[in-house]
Write a protein that holds these residues in place. Structure first.
Motif, mmCIF file in Angstrom:
data_model
loop_
_atom_site.group_PDB
_atom_site.id
_atom_site.type_symbol
_atom_site.label_atom_id
_atom_site.label_comp_id
_atom_site.label_asym_id
_atom_site.label_seq_id
_atom_site.Cartn_x
_atom_site.Cartn_y
_atom_site.Cartn_z
ATOM 1 N N ILE A 490 -45.319 -73.696 55.349
ATOM 2 C CA ILE A 490 -44.421 -74.180 56.399
ATOM 3 C C ILE A 490 -44.730 -73.553 57.749
ATOM 4 C CG2 ILE A 490 -42.023 -74.152 57.196
ATOM 5 C CD1 ILE A 490 -41.127 -74.511 54.339
ATOM 6 N N ASP A 491 -44.914 -72.238 57.776
ATOM 7 C CA ASP A 491 -45.139 -71.560 59.057
ATOM 8 C C ASP A 491 -46.387 -72.087 59.739
ATOM 9 O OD1 ASP A 491 -45.904 -69.247 60.967
ATOM 10 O OD2 ASP A 491 -43.981 -68.586 60.212
ATOM 11 N N THR A 492 -47.473 -72.187 58.994
ATOM 12 C CA THR A 492 -48.705 -72.729 59.576
ATOM 13 C C THR A 492 -48.565 -74.222 59.845
ATOM 14 O OG1 THR A 492 -49.572 -72.917 57.317
ATOM 15 C CG2 THR A 492 -50.228 -70.973 58.583
ATOM 16 N N GLY A 493 -47.805 -74.913 58.995
ATOM 17 C CA GLY A 493 -47.591 -76.343 59.213
ATOM 18 C C GLY A 493 -46.834 -76.612 60.498
ATOM 19 N N ILE A 527 -39.447 -71.156 62.774
ATOM 20 C CA ILE A 527 -39.666 -71.828 64.055
ATOM 21 C C ILE A 527 -39.629 -70.828 65.207
ATOM 22 C CG2 ILE A 527 -38.610 -73.432 65.709
ATOM 23 C CD1 ILE A 527 -37.763 -75.149 63.283
ATOM 24 N N SER A 528 -38.656 -69.937 65.181
ATOM 25 C CA SER A 528 -38.435 -69.057 66.331
ATOM 26 C C SER A 528 -39.175 -67.726 66.243
ATOM 27 C CB SER A 528 -36.932 -68.771 66.475
ATOM 28 O OG SER A 528 -36.445 -68.045 65.365
ATOM 29 N N TRP A 529 -39.801 -67.439 65.106
ATOM 30 C CA TRP A 529 -40.454 -66.138 64.890
ATOM 31 C C TRP A 529 -41.831 -66.386 64.285
ATOM 32 C CZ3 TRP A 529 -37.344 -61.736 62.023
ATOM 33 C CH2 TRP A 529 -37.829 -60.484 62.422
ATOM 34 N N LEU A 534 -45.260 -64.753 57.246
ATOM 35 C CA LEU A 534 -46.514 -64.768 56.494
ATOM 36 C C LEU A 534 -46.784 -63.442 55.805
ATOM 37 C CD1 LEU A 534 -48.807 -66.491 59.165
ATOM 38 C CD2 LEU A 534 -47.483 -67.586 57.333
ATOM 39 N N ALA A 535 -46.180 -62.369 56.309
ATOM 40 C CA ALA A 535 -46.518 -61.033 55.840
ATOM 41 C C ALA A 535 -46.134 -60.807 54.378
ATOM 42 C CB ALA A 535 -45.829 -59.993 56.723
ATOM 43 N N TYR A 536 -45.042 -61.413 53.936
ATOM 44 C CA TYR A 536 -44.487 -61.116 52.622
ATOM 45 C C TYR A 536 -45.464 -61.466 51.497
ATOM 46 C CZ TYR A 536 -40.035 -60.873 55.176
ATOM 47 O OH TYR A 536 -39.036 -60.546 56.050
ATOM 48 N N LYS A 537 -45.844 -62.726 51.436
ATOM 49 C CA LYS A 537 -46.690 -63.176 50.333
ATOM 50 C C LYS A 537 -48.089 -62.591 50.429
ATOM 51 C CE LYS A 537 -47.262 -65.424 46.564
ATOM 52 N NZ LYS A 537 -46.600 -64.923 45.352
ATOM 53 N N LEU A 538 -48.627 -62.518 51.631
ATOM 54 C CA LEU A 538 -49.970 -61.964 51.780
ATOM 55 C C LEU A 538 -49.992 -60.485 51.417
ATOM 56 C CD1 LEU A 538 -51.084 -63.762 55.064
ATOM 57 C CD2 LEU A 538 -51.762 -64.301 52.713
#
Length: 601
Positions: A490-493, A527-529, A534-538
């Protein structure tokens, strides 16, 4: 050897309470605790130490912090956030990075190589944020510059209360400077997307009232008996005056600005790429939050693969519950059946407390080092609960959201409690507090990939410890794991592929059993951050990769206790540094097993 190359590659590529250890008891064969070994000093160690010590002292002065009890804490003002101050800091940090580049990393001892890596990443993050002028949008849907200025609890002494009063009286100046910065952001199209901040202005309202109803007064309600009664009365009177003359007017002015000027003019585009220099900004945000050199495309693909893997696990667990319908029907069942929801706030908090106590019983088989510091469990404060996440853990307390109980499923609570409280963030923070002596800047530097990676890892660790009592709780854990995997997509999308807010909401809701309120709150956060999520899963993937390698190479000799101790003993470090140091752990364990003659398989 390989670990040293990994650490060297990261270094070149990026070109206080002391307590005796408390060990788990009643173990018939305890593994050796992690011991800090001091390496021989390198010829450039003193040069590096002088650089980071001077920078850290300077940084604390810049942000108006003072040292008490061995830790840097807030002073009597809130620090200068003007554009002029930001330019001064950028010039200073740019010069620090120049000086750091002049120090040959191979002339540093192994300890100082780690310090150099942490220092470089920390200084780069600060400088890079100013280069992108992120101070012109000093809040997002989750975190606000006007929030957190009043403490969750009171203070231990009168001096701390007086510093707090100083900060209260400094709020008008601090808010005015932020408003000037936000107007500059509006002028160049750098704002938080409006859709992601709808309703966040309501978090200002409670602070705009005078008298004891203002949350800033809460810290004065119960004060330590060590403060004489007359002094307590004077401090309370000063607090009411500060609220009336400084706090409430400043918040009222900010509320008028937010509703009348900022929110109506905030940008309608939701992607980071639409920001000034947006592509470079998003790539830098990835490096800032994950400490990794991955592209948005690579992260999106990792996310898709994880989503597919976890989806198969969730389908299997759904069948184990005996449910006969479809996956969407199962999600609807979980979201609506009363059996999965607390009837009172205390019931939810008690459930969380039960999980923490069960985990207490597993500590002796999970760690050798146990910190003395303890946290408490509290509800999320009412003034922020409607827009706050489900829970959040820290050194002093672990918060759980009891607002809108029909949106707080209990089947998620075991995973949430492990992540936020113990052995997750609250436990992690206590270990860091009692860690072996290291430079001041190391004690208060935090990298999301390391910290949040550990939090998500502890959710998975609960499966090894038997903490998920029902298939529904296991599904709740998988929902959380899926939630973090979906974030990568989602974030990259959203920020690079043109995804709409609704597409992101549908994707998250369709893959997890998260309540609809949580789904929308989370998407607004992404959206706002940009890139933070991304940090959690990586981070979790990096740590689980190292555990899998340790298990494979050590075989029957693998013991998770020193593995976990070694990880937490590092303190917060960039993920490449973590991997390098865990490689060293595996090498040491191999040598120890060979020396003792214990089998590795």
């Amino acid at each position: 050897m390989r670990a040293s190359r990994l650490l060297a590659s990261f270094l070149m590529g990026a070109a206080a309470i002391q307590a005796a250890p408390v060990f788990a008891q009643d173990d018939p064969a305890p593994a050796a605790p992690v011991v800090e070994t001091k390496s021989a000093p390198g010829p450039m160690d003193a040069t590096l130490r002088a650089l980071y010590d001077a920078e850290w002292e300077w940084r604390q002065a810049e942000y108006a912090r003072v040292k008490e009890g061995g830790r840097w804490i807030q002073g009597e003002s809130l620090g200068d956030v003007t554009a002029e101050a930001q330019a001064r800091r950028l010039a200073y940090w740019t010069d620090v990075l120049r000086q750091l580049d002049m120090i040959p990393m191979d002339k540093l001892s192994p300890e100082e190589q780690v310090n150099a890596a942490v220092f470089r990443q920390s200084v780069w993050e600060n400088a890079n944020s100013i280069e992108h002028k992120t101070y012109e949008a000093p809040f997002n849907s989750d975190t606000f510059f006007w929030g957190g200025l009043n403490p969750r609890q009171g203070f231990p002494n009168a001096a701390s209360y007086r510093r707090y009063l100083g900060r209260m009286n400094d709020i008008p100046r601090y808010f005015d400077e932020n408003i000037v910065n936000m107007r500059a952001g509006l002028a160049r199209g750098y704002t938080v997307p409006r859709v992601a901040i709808e309703g966040r202005d309501a978090t200002i309202e409670a602070y705009s009232v005078t008298g004891e109803a203002n949350p800033f007064y809460d810290a004065f309600r119960t004060m330590p008996e060590s403060i004489p009664a007359a002094q307590q009365a004077k401090l309370r009177a000063d607090a009411l005056k500060a609220i009336e003359t400084s706090v409430a007017p400043a918040y009222a002015k900010l509320l008028t600005f937010m509703r009348g000027e900022y929110m109506p003019k905030a940008r309608t585009q939701i992607d980071a790429y639409s920001l000034p220099d947006g592509k470079a900004f998003y790539q830098d945000q990835i490096k800032l939050y994950t400490t990794l050199d991955l592209t948005p495309e690579q992260i999106h693909e990792i996310g898709l693969k994880e989503v597919a893997r976890i989806d198969a696990d969730m389908q299997k667990t759904m069948r184990e519950t005996g449910f006969k319908g479809t996956f969407p029907e199962f999600l609807q069942f979980l979201r609506t059946d009363p059996q999965f929801y607390a009837k009172t706030p205390r019931e939810l908090l008690s459930y969380a407390a039960y999980v923490t106590k069960r985990m207490d019983g597993k500590l002796k088989e999970t760690f050798n080092f146990l910190p003395r510091y303890r946290f408490t469990i509290l509800p999320v404060p009412d003034v922020i609960a409607p827009i706050y996440t489900s829970g959040r853990g820290g050194l002093d307390s672990c918060l759980f959201n009891t607002y809108d109980l029909p949106s707080r499923p209990l089947y998620n609570l075991t995973a949430l409690t492990l992540h936020e409280c113990i052995p997750g963030h609250s436990f992690q923070a206590a270990v860091a507090l009692e860690a072996p002596d290291r430079p001041d800047f190391r004690r208060q530097t935090y990298f999301s990939g390391y910290g949040e990676g550990w939090g998500l890892y502890t959710e998975w660790l609960g499966t090894k410890l038997g903490l998920y009592e029902t298939p529904y709780e296991e599904f709740g854990r998988q929902t959380f794991e899926m939630w973090r995997a979906v974030r990568l997509v989602i974030d990259t999308g959203i920020h690079t592929q043109g995804w709409s807010r609704q597409k992101a909401i549908d994707y998250l809701a369709g893959h997890t059993a998260l309540a609809q309120r949580d789904v929308e709150t989370e998407v607004d956060r992404y959206i706002s951050w940009p890139a933070q999520a991304l940090a959690y899963k990586l981070g979790e993937l990096a740590l689980r990769k190292m555990r899998a390698k340790a298990e494979a190479e050590l075989g029957a000799g693998f013991d998770q206790r020193p593995f976990h101790d070694t990880f937490l003993n590092l303190g917060s470090v960039p993920l490449p540094v973590m991997e390098a140091k865990m490689e060293e752990f595996i090498t040491r364990e191999k040598a120890r097993l060979a020396k003792t003659g214990k089998p590795r398989s």
